[in-house]
Scaffold this active site. Structure first.
Site, mmCIF file in Angstrom:
data_model
loop_
_atom_site.group_PDB
_atom_site.id
_atom_site.type_symbol
_atom_site.label_atom_id
_atom_site.label_comp_id
_atom_site.label_asym_id
_atom_site.label_seq_id
_atom_site.Cartn_x
_atom_site.Cartn_y
_atom_site.Cartn_z
ATOM 1 N N ASP A 287 57.798 -55.480 46.201
ATOM 2 C CA ASP A 287 58.053 -56.447 45.147
ATOM 3 C C ASP A 287 59.303 -56.306 44.114
ATOM 4 O OD1 ASP A 287 57.486 -58.914 43.736
ATOM 5 O OD2 ASP A 287 55.403 -58.471 43.485
HETATM 6 C C1 BGC Z 1 56.486 -61.464 42.252
HETATM 7 C C2 BGC Z 1 56.602 -62.131 43.719
HETATM 8 C C3 BGC Z 1 57.825 -62.801 44.103
HETATM 9 C C4 BGC Z 1 58.883 -62.086 43.803
HETATM 10 C C5 BGC Z 1 60.192 -62.598 43.994
HETATM 11 C C6 BGC Z 1 57.973 -61.135 41.668
HETATM 12 O O1 BGC Z 1 57.689 -60.970 40.346
HETATM 13 O O2 BGC Z 1 55.352 -60.732 42.092
HETATM 14 O O3 BGC Z 1 55.439 -62.783 44.304
HETATM 15 O O4 BGC Z 1 57.792 -62.967 45.510
HETATM 16 O O5 BGC Z 1 58.981 -61.738 42.196
HETATM 17 O O6 BGC Z 1 60.681 -63.640 43.211
#
Ligand code: BGC
Length: 761
Positions: A287
């Site tokens: 993530d």
């Molecule tokens: C989130 C994810 C997301 C990623 C990219 C993160 O802050 O937890 O769900 O896919 O950002 O945008």
């Protein structure tokens, strides 16, 4: 011929053999990837593990900022996300393909969570449709629109089971149940990928956030998780596994820790469970900066946590660049091996191969597509249908609904005319300017027949400090220049002239979603006050709640004659609401997350296990498992939702009283539409294992079907129960069913009482 194509041609002529690290079983791909990897320097391999986002400032013209451009040209980028449009993405791809040494194409990703430009209801709302075909269709449309805009890797579906409405991201998943969550996970992966990653209208899906992100302690985002393996495997893992069984291409690790080790560095999770146990053969992406965040978790410096992540089985590092900046050093110091890097690099190259990028790196960049494929009338129609069927009718006293298409309707509340709150959280690719507001929807649907009067009545919140937190991505809470009293007076005077009041209240978009946890899930005081004033008018009152989570709404439900849970319903939500309220669509939504009486009951869910001192009924008993100040039962249980018609369940029958492990049990039930409207019912089947070696839940959803039944008609609904439906994980994580007695319950919600029983020999 571009340098890239020349390179591909040379590779195809070269007939060297694959290396043994492949896990794909696709020999052409193995040969291709092995040959490519033989040409790659260690820096280029590490470069493939790097995922970047140029952030908000992605320029038109030269595509990316200088630093990013340089990185792409020097082979330091494997993928990019958050850049939109075929032309821009083609230019970025050209940097990789035509200007980097080996011309390896990049993958282009994004968060396409509930639709691309055609924004559907937020996922918790979509789940409430219990309509797998419709959910799959929304994912298919999302993929068509995203690929038209040059995006072919999606950070969705989010399948985190959550039983805590304090957690802001409960809005982004399917709710509390692993069985329903698994069906939805499958439908979404199928919708995005359609079993064919090279088609120009499909995109690679990512199941996230692996794992247990929805169980953050106290519902506070990013918080620690501590859970038994039994619970993980029986209650939280099934949707991730279902996505993997459906062939999802990618898995995203979660921010939280699991068994004390953050998911992004957790070998047990990312290798032992995900690959060895479940056979996942795609790649794992972290993530957003979750590798670096292991420093704050207390696991060491950037070099240490990056090495930990790679060795755990994490392949691609999102944004943080820990891999890019430290892995070479770790290799020199023997903290990771070249084989560790090769494995991750191979998995990413395989994904690119499966997407068809080595045949045509520009496959998804067709400038003509956005106009033809995005936000078409057909897509908007599906959005309207999805929005209508996601709404859950929670109360309808004296059959107030559906409303007559005549007279005067007062539309009151801060969300009646609030375009920027229609789409809901996590709609970064949507555009709220394209959304239909509730006020506009009413004018579209009944404007000729109904006299519509309107007043804002209250601010979503009167608290400027709170508003500031909610308005980080632009204004969502507008604090009116008028005083709360003036607004209230106007609302009451408008309402007094009407035959019915429709109050549209609830949460601003950013009151749910990432980093939007709440400890108080009641209606903000400004809106509560408004509702009380409206109730005092004595006019029939319909309350419509727009929210991204179950809220504490006991008082509101009590004062309303009718109550509709609308969620944030997307680009067509404004049209769909009057479709429902005036009966053009008979509501069919059912809750997929329990609505508590108060926040103190949280975590709350239907599939509880008995204690040794279960409460008998709902009155307090000393030395029983209950509360002094609240009942155990929720306000509305899982699976609950009304219709304008009524359904009667009868003649539940099973084809055998006793089954063995290899038998299938056929269950059938007759469902009659006994009311005055055609309608749809979600027929739900629950099973209870009466005696087991570990405390069995009191009931578990094991089947459902959404059927449409005309008034007066009876339909027979059939279910097949297999051994797998009776099996569960044991302490040693073996999965099997135990012989003994089982009870079945069938009905329209999780309190279903029509019962039968059978024995497994
Ligand atoms: C989130 C994810 C997301 C990623 C990219 C993160 O802050 O937890 O769900 O896919 O950002 O945008």
């Amino acid at each position: 011929m571009s340098r890239f194509l020349l390179f591909v041609a040379v590779l195809f002529l070269f007939t060297g053999c694959g290396t043994p690290t492949s896990n794909s079983g696709d020999s052409e791909m193995d040969v291709f990837v092995s040959d490519l990897m033989k040409k790659m320097t260690i820096q280029e391999k590490i470069g493939q593990l790097n995922l970047i986002t140029p952030g908000g400032g992605i320029p038109t013209g030269s595509v990316v900022s200088t630093g990013v451009e340089e990185k792409i040209k020097t082979g330091k980028v494997g993928g990019i996300f958050g850049v939109y449009g075929p032309e821009k993405n083609r230019q970025a791809q050209q940097l990789a393909v035509e200007e980097s040494r080996l011309g390896i194409p990049m993958i282009f990703g994004s968060d396409v969570i509930h639709g691309y430009k055609t924004t559907f209801p937020l996922p918790l709302g979509l789940a409430s449709t219990w309509d797998m075909e419709l959910i799959e269709k929304t994912a298919q449309i999302a993929a068509k629109e995203a690929t038209a805009d040059g995006i072919f890797w999606n950070f969705s579906p989010m399948v985190d089971v959550s039983r805590d409405p304090r957690w802001g991201r409960i809005s982004e998943g399917a709710g509390e149940d692993p069985y329903l969550g698994s069906e939805i996970a499958k439908a979404m992966v199928n919708g995005y990928q359609q079993g064919n990653l090279t088609a120009t209208t499909t995109m690679m899906a990512t199941v996230k956030h692996f794992a247990l992100y929805g169980a953050a302690e106290a519902g506070r985002d990013y918080n620690s998780v501590d859970m038994s393996h039994l619970r993980m495997f029986n209650e939280y893992f099934p949707p991730y596994k279902a996505a993997i069984d459906a062939g999802v291409g990618c898995v995203m690790s979660s921010f939280n820790d699991v068994d004390g080790v953050p998911a992004s560095g957790n070998k047990w999770l990312l290798t032992d469970v995900l690959r060895d146990r479940w056979g996942f053969d795609g790649f794992v992406v972290s993530d957003y900066t979750s590798v670096n965040e292991m420093i704050a978790h207390g696991l060491g410096d950037l070099q240490a946590v990056s090495a930990l992540a790679l060795k755990a089985g994490l392949d691609m590092d999102m944004v943080g660049e820990g891999f890019l900046t430290t892995l070479e050093k770790s290799l020199e110091e023997g903290k990771v091996t070249e084989e560790d890097i090769n494995i991750a690099c191979r998995r990413i190259l395989e994904a690119k191969y499966k997407l068809g990028l080595f045949e045509d790196p520009y496959l998804y960049f067709d400038n003509a597509r956005p106009e033809n494929d995005i936000l078409t009338a057909e897509h908007r129609q599906v959005a309207r249908q999805a929005a209508a069927s996601s709404m859950v009718l929670l109360k309808n006293e004296n059959q107030l609904l559906p409303l007559e298409k005549s007279g005067t309707a007062a539309l009151v509340g801060p969300l009646v005319d609030s375009r920027s709150n229609m789409l809901g959280t996590w709609a970064p690719t949507g555009d709220f300017n394209l959304a239909v507001t509730v006020l506009e929807g009413f004018k579209n649907v009944v404007g000729d027949d109904v006299n519509i009067v309107h007043a804002k009545g209250a601010n979503i919140s009167d608290d400027p400090e709170f508003a500031k937190k909610i308005n980080v991505f632009g204004p969502k809470i507008f604090i009116d220049e008028r005083s709360p009293e003036t607004m209230l007076r106007e609302a009451v005077s408008v309402s007094n002239k009407a035959d019915v009041i429709i109050a549209v209240v609830g949460e601003a978009t950013e009151m749910t979603g990432e980093s939007s946890s709440r400890t108080d899930i009641t209606m903000p005081p400004s809106q509560k006050k408004l509702l009380k004033e409206l109730a005092k008018t004595g006019k029939p009152l319909v309350i419509v709640n727009m929210s991204g989570r179950p809220m504490e709404i006991v008082e509101e439900v009590e004062m309303a004659d009718a109550f509709v849970q609308m969620w944030h319903a997307g680009v067509e939500g404004g049209n769909a609401l009057p479709d429902v309220l005036f009966g053009d669509y008979n509501p069919s939504g059912k809750l997929t997350a329990t609505f508590p009486v108060n926040v103190g009951q949280v975590p709350i869910y239907y599939s509880i296990r008995n204690t040794g001192r279960p409460q008998d009924g709902d009155t307090f008993q000393k030395f029983k498992s209950n509360y002094l100040d609240a009942p155990n039962s929720p306000l509305f249980p899982f699976g609950y939702g009304l219709s304008y018609t009524s359904f009667e369940f009868k003649n539940l029958s099973i084809d055998k009283a006793t089954i063995t492990n290899n038998d299938e049990l056929k269950v059938s039930v007759e469902v009659t539409n006994t009311g005055n409207f055609d309608g749809e019912e979600v027929v739900q089947l629950y099973i209870r294992d009466m005696v087991a070696s570990i405390t069995p839940p009191l009931r578990l959803l094991k089947g459902f079907e959404k059927v449409s039944i005309s008034k007066g008609e009876t339909k027979t609904v059939e279910f097949t129960i297999t051994n797998e439906d009776l099996a569960f994980y044991h302490a040693d994580l073996s999965f099997y069913a135990e012989p003994g007695e089982f009870e079945i319950y069938v009905g329209g919600d999780s309190n279903a009482s029509l019962a039968s029983k059978f024995t497994l020999k």
